[in-house]
Design a protein around this motif. Structure first.
Motif, mmCIF file in Angstrom:
data_model
loop_
_atom_site.group_PDB
_atom_site.id
_atom_site.type_symbol
_atom_site.label_atom_id
_atom_site.label_comp_id
_atom_site.label_asym_id
_atom_site.label_seq_id
_atom_site.Cartn_x
_atom_site.Cartn_y
_atom_site.Cartn_z
ATOM 1 N N SER A 40 0.821 -1.210 0.000
ATOM 2 C CA SER A 40 0.000 0.000 0.000
ATOM 3 C C SER A 40 0.859 1.266 0.000
ATOM 4 N N PRO A 41 0.824 2.057 -1.067
ATOM 5 C CA PRO A 41 1.557 3.327 -1.048
ATOM 6 C C PRO A 41 1.007 4.304 -0.024
ATOM 7 N N LYS A 42 -0.287 4.242 0.235
ATOM 8 C CA LYS A 42 -0.877 5.136 1.235
ATOM 9 C C LYS A 42 -0.263 4.848 2.601
ATOM 10 N N ARG A 43 -0.159 3.593 2.939
ATOM 11 C CA ARG A 43 0.386 3.248 4.254
ATOM 12 C C ARG A 43 1.861 3.639 4.349
ATOM 13 N N ILE A 44 2.636 3.295 3.327
ATOM 14 C CA ILE A 44 4.073 3.543 3.431
ATOM 15 C C ILE A 44 4.392 5.034 3.357
ATOM 16 N N SER A 45 3.481 5.816 2.765
ATOM 17 C CA SER A 45 3.693 7.263 2.695
ATOM 18 C C SER A 45 3.626 7.923 4.066
ATOM 19 N N LYS A 46 3.086 7.193 5.053
ATOM 20 C CA LYS A 46 2.955 7.730 6.411
ATOM 21 C C LYS A 46 4.105 7.299 7.323
ATOM 22 N N GLU A 47 5.032 6.498 6.807
ATOM 23 C CA GLU A 47 6.081 5.918 7.640
ATOM 24 C C GLU A 47 7.406 6.666 7.482
ATOM 25 N N ARG A 48 8.174 6.732 8.554
ATOM 26 C CA ARG A 48 9.550 7.212 8.496
ATOM 27 C C ARG A 48 10.450 5.995 8.274
ATOM 28 N N LEU A 49 11.234 6.054 7.212
ATOM 29 C CA LEU A 49 12.038 4.903 6.809
ATOM 30 C C LEU A 49 13.512 5.274 6.700
ATOM 31 N N ASP A 50 13.938 6.228 7.492
ATOM 32 C CA ASP A 50 15.279 6.795 7.372
ATOM 33 C C ASP A 50 16.366 5.725 7.367
ATOM 34 N N ASN A 51 17.082 5.668 6.226
ATOM 35 C CA ASN A 51 18.270 4.825 6.063
ATOM 36 C C ASN A 51 17.989 3.333 6.178
ATOM 37 N N LEU A 52 16.728 2.940 5.996
ATOM 38 C CA LEU A 52 16.377 1.521 6.104
ATOM 39 C C LEU A 52 16.532 0.801 4.766
ATOM 40 N N THR A 53 16.802 -0.492 4.861
ATOM 41 C CA THR A 53 16.802 -1.367 3.693
ATOM 42 C C THR A 53 15.479 -2.103 3.644
ATOM 43 N N ILE A 54 14.810 -2.020 2.503
ATOM 44 C CA ILE A 54 13.532 -2.704 2.301
ATOM 45 C C ILE A 54 13.754 -3.899 1.374
ATOM 46 N N VAL A 55 13.121 -4.993 1.695
ATOM 47 C CA VAL A 55 13.102 -6.167 0.821
ATOM 48 C C VAL A 55 11.700 -6.247 0.230
ATOM 49 N N GLN A 56 11.618 -6.226 -1.109
ATOM 50 C CA GLN A 56 10.316 -6.146 -1.774
ATOM 51 C C GLN A 56 10.073 -7.392 -2.616
ATOM 52 N N LYS A 57 8.864 -7.943 -2.442
ATOM 53 C CA LYS A 57 8.425 -9.084 -3.248
ATOM 54 C C LYS A 57 7.019 -8.804 -3.736
ATOM 55 N N THR A 58 6.815 -8.724 -5.053
ATOM 56 C CA THR A 58 5.477 -8.498 -5.601
ATOM 57 C C THR A 58 5.266 -9.375 -6.831
ATOM 58 N N THR A 59 4.016 -9.439 -7.252
ATOM 59 C CA THR A 59 3.637 -10.341 -8.336
ATOM 60 C C THR A 59 4.109 -9.861 -9.702
ATOM 61 N N ASN A 60 3.930 -8.569 -9.982
ATOM 62 C CA ASN A 60 4.204 -8.068 -11.333
ATOM 63 C C ASN A 60 5.483 -7.237 -11.437
ATOM 64 N N GLY A 61 5.538 -6.132 -10.721
ATOM 65 C CA GLY A 61 6.662 -5.225 -10.892
ATOM 66 C C GLY A 61 8.006 -5.839 -10.569
ATOM 67 N N VAL A 62 8.106 -6.486 -9.405
ATOM 68 C CA VAL A 62 9.371 -7.102 -9.016
ATOM 69 C C VAL A 62 9.726 -8.223 -9.976
ATOM 70 N N GLN A 63 8.746 -9.062 -10.305
ATOM 71 C CA GLN A 63 9.029 -10.186 -11.194
ATOM 72 C C GLN A 63 9.479 -9.700 -12.568
ATOM 73 N N ALA A 64 8.824 -8.676 -13.106
ATOM 74 C CA ALA A 64 9.210 -8.136 -14.416
ATOM 75 C C ALA A 64 10.619 -7.562 -14.377
ATOM 76 N N THR A 65 10.965 -6.928 -13.268
ATOM 77 C CA THR A 65 12.305 -6.347 -13.140
ATOM 78 C C THR A 65 13.367 -7.431 -13.101
ATOM 79 N N LEU A 66 13.114 -8.495 -12.356
ATOM 80 C CA LEU A 66 14.081 -9.586 -12.275
ATOM 81 C C LEU A 66 14.270 -10.278 -13.619
ATOM 82 N N ASN A 67 13.299 -10.123 -14.506
ATOM 83 C CA ASN A 67 13.410 -10.686 -15.854
ATOM 84 C C ASN A 67 13.957 -9.670 -16.863
ATOM 85 N N SER A 68 14.364 -8.503 -16.392
ATOM 86 C CA SER A 68 14.784 -7.420 -17.298
ATOM 87 C C SER A 68 16.196 -6.935 -17.001
#
Length: 228
Positions: A79-107
């Motif tokens: 949810s972009p709405k939820r993450i837009s409310k969070e402070r994420l200073d200097n954090l590393t995020i691990v992202q797994k999604t159905t379309n965007g992440v998968q398409a990127t790993l294939n590109s």
């Protein structure tokens, strides 16, 4: 030469630049995560790999979805709405999604690999125009949702911006995003798993002074901020 492709499982020939689009919602989430201070985003194909990284690096933050739904044990859903409310200073995020992440790993077979939603599309196009020069350059724009007009509309917009030809009005792009079949579940009041406020962020431009670019020599495909 600029070509638009659609889908998350494409295997493309080597290119000068690939741009992977996920408007609803992975790379809108990524954009707002960087706006809120995230350091980098690691892309993984499976939940098992995400949890493995979390065990090795407890400070890592997991974000993503399966079939659009948040994953049990992850810190954030998609949810972009939820993450837009969070402070994420200097954090590393691990992202797994159905379309965007998968398409990127294939590109990955490219000199420059960028990801974006509509929110940072204009900045992405500006970066590509600056970095990729020459008529012989090959640019692939990948609309990662196999059937969604949201990603396709954004792809056509970015292509027009790069070429500086027949640029559609923002209101047209935003209308196509909101009317895409991908949005239907967000507007269903009986479906509490999806927040229609996400669509407001996904269909709004928020140009930044950076783009989201893959670090090509990283062991795990990693998105970082690159200044315009």
């Amino acid at each position: 030469m600029i070509k638009i492709h659609q889908g998350n499982s494409l295997k493309l020939e080597p290119s000068d630049c690939n741009i992977v689009i996920d408007v609803i919602r992975a790379f809108t989430v990524a954009h707002y995560a960087f706006l809120n201070g995230a350091k980098r985003i690691l892309l993984v194909p499976t939940t098992d790999e995400a949890f493995s990284l979390k065990r090795k690096h407890p400070n890592f933050v997991l974000a993503g979805e399966e079939h659009g739904i948040g994953i049990q044990g992850f810190d954030f859903d998609n949810s972009p709405k939820r993450i837009s409310k969070e402070r994420l200073d200097n954090l590393t995020i691990v992202q797994k999604t159905t379309n965007g992440v998968q398409a990127t790993l294939n590109s990955l077979n490219t000199k420059h690999l960028l990801v974006t939603g509509y929110s940072n599309a204009k900045s992405t196009a500006s970066f590509v125009k600056k970095v990729i020069k020459g008529r012989s350059s090959t640019i692939n724009i990948i609309a990662s949702h196999p059937t969604g007009d949201d990603d396709l509309a954004c792809a056509e917009y970015i292509k027009a911006l790069i070429l500086e030809q027949n640029i559609p009005a923002n209101i047209e792009i935003e209308k196509r995003i909101k009317q895409s079949h991908v949005c239907e579940k967000f507007y269903d009041p009986t479906n509490l798993l999806f927040n229609k406020a996400d669509i407001a962020l996904c269909s709004r431009e928020h140009p930044s002074n950076f783009v989201m670019k893959l670090v090509q020599d990283s062991e795990i495909p990693t998105i970082e901020r690159f200044a315009l």
